[in-house]
Design a protein around this motif. Structure first.
Motif, PDB file in Angstrom:
ATOM      1  N   ALA A 152     -95.458  21.988   0.207  1.00 57.89           N
ATOM      2  CA  ALA A 152     -94.018  21.983   0.506  1.00 57.89           C
ATOM      3  C   ALA A 152     -93.353  20.691   0.038  1.00 57.89           C
ATOM      4  N   ASN A 153     -94.093  19.591   0.067  1.00 59.38           N
ATOM      5  CA  ASN A 153     -93.538  18.291  -0.327  1.00 59.38           C
ATOM      6  C   ASN A 153     -93.551  18.073  -1.832  1.00 59.38           C
ATOM      7  N   ALA A 154     -94.280  18.885  -2.576  1.00 61.97           N
ATOM      8  CA  ALA A 154     -94.366  18.748  -4.034  1.00 61.97           C
ATOM      9  C   ALA A 154     -93.210  19.516  -4.662  1.00 61.97           C
ATOM     10  N   THR A 155     -92.060  18.856  -4.791  1.00 55.67           N
ATOM     11  CA  THR A 155     -90.850  19.529  -5.252  1.00 55.67           C
ATOM     12  C   THR A 155     -90.409  19.102  -6.654  1.00 55.67           C
ATOM     13  N   ARG A 165    -107.749  26.072  10.120  1.00 53.50           N
ATOM     14  CA  ARG A 165    -106.340  26.149  10.468  1.00 53.50           C
ATOM     15  C   ARG A 165    -105.676  24.777  10.251  1.00 53.50           C
ATOM     16  N   LYS A 166    -106.375  23.718  10.643  1.00 44.61           N
ATOM     17  CA  LYS A 166    -105.872  22.352  10.465  1.00 44.61           C
ATOM     18  C   LYS A 166    -105.779  22.010   8.976  1.00 44.61           C
ATOM     19  N   LEU A 167    -106.807  22.383   8.209  1.00 41.13           N
ATOM     20  CA  LEU A 167    -106.797  22.135   6.764  1.00 41.13           C
ATOM     21  C   LEU A 167    -105.655  22.893   6.096  1.00 41.13           C
ATOM     22  N   LYS A 168    -105.449  24.155   6.457  1.00 44.39           N
ATOM     23  CA  LYS A 168    -104.368  24.951   5.878  1.00 44.39           C
ATOM     24  C   LYS A 168    -103.018  24.317   6.156  1.00 44.39           C
ATOM     25  N   SER A 169    -102.823  23.832   7.363  1.00 42.10           N
ATOM     26  CA  SER A 169    -101.571  23.187   7.721  1.00 42.10           C
ATOM     27  C   SER A 169    -101.337  21.946   6.858  1.00 42.10           C
ATOM     28  N   HIS A 170    -102.402  21.181   6.623  1.00 40.21           N
ATOM     29  CA  HIS A 170    -102.311  19.968   5.801  1.00 40.21           C
ATOM     30  C   HIS A 170    -101.963  20.325   4.354  1.00 40.21           C
ATOM     31  N   VAL A 171    -102.657  21.331   3.813  1.00 38.03           N
ATOM     32  CA  VAL A 171    -102.409  21.748   2.428  1.00 38.03           C
ATOM     33  C   VAL A 171    -101.003  22.326   2.288  1.00 38.03           C
TER      34      VAL A 171
END
Length: 199
Positions: A24-27, A13-19
């Motif tokens: 989201a930041n790769a725009t 869950r923590k890894l998914k949140s990080h990924v």
């Protein structure tokens, strides 16, 4: 649920949140500069893999081979019939075989003209400059000429540079740098390069 399963679920869950945050930041959308360098095997192979990927989507691709052009190349043989692939070859072989700086410089400059044309063409989605690092090292091509062409290329075009000892300016300007590290190489233990595996 066991403690181990609970810990695994929390970690995932923590890894998914990080990924998800990174995605989201790769725009930004634009072509990339990739450098595959280092003493390990696989730089050209990785570049051809990306060529295959781009061709698979119907993109136009240019490959300029500065060192290995006289060698058999299984990837080139398989893909050369693709109408979206253009390959230019220096075709002098290894510089330690030719031992002629003037002739090698002329051959480099001749194939560099093909590279410059590809780097200026907005219809070419991917350009591979295979083993171009040696051209810089031996002084057949100057870094300013290369960086100018890279900086002026179409914004959607991606370029892959391969070869050992990538020039520091290329490393600094690259979006992605992968260094292949040699742990062991069969050739150093007397094993011949193998057709279909090494070339």
């Amino acid at each position: 649920m066991s403690d181990r399963d609970t810990r695994h679920q929390q970690a995932m869950r923590k890894l998914k949140s990080h990924v998800d945050e990174k995605v989201a930041n790769a725009t930004e959308q634009r072509g990339l500069l990739l450098v595959f360098t280092g003493n390990g095997k696989g730089k050209t192979t990785a570049a051809w893999g990306t060529v295959t990927r781009a061709l698979g989507y119907g993109y136009k691709v240019g490959v300029v081979q500065f060192i290995k052009g006289l060698w058999e190349c299984g990837e080139r043989e398989r893909l050369v019939e693709d109408a979206n692939l253009e390959v230019a070859i220096m075709a002098t072989g290894f510089t330690w075989d030719t031992q002629n700086r003037e002739a090698d410089t002329q051959a480099c400059q001749a194939v560099w003209a093909d590279a410059e044309r590809l780097l200026a063409d907005p219809d070419v989605y991917l350009v591979v400059l295979d083993e171009i690092t040696y051209m810089l090292k031996f002084g057949y091509l100057d870094i300013a000429t290369l960086t100018r062409a890279l900086n002026n290329r179409p914004s959607e075009q991606t370029v892959i540079i391969t070869g050992r000892n990538a020039h520091r300016e290329l490393v600094e300007m690259a979006d992605t740098v992968t260094e292949m590290q040699e742990v062991r190489h069969a050739f150093n233990n007397g094993l011949q390069a193998r057709r279909g595996i090494d070339f």
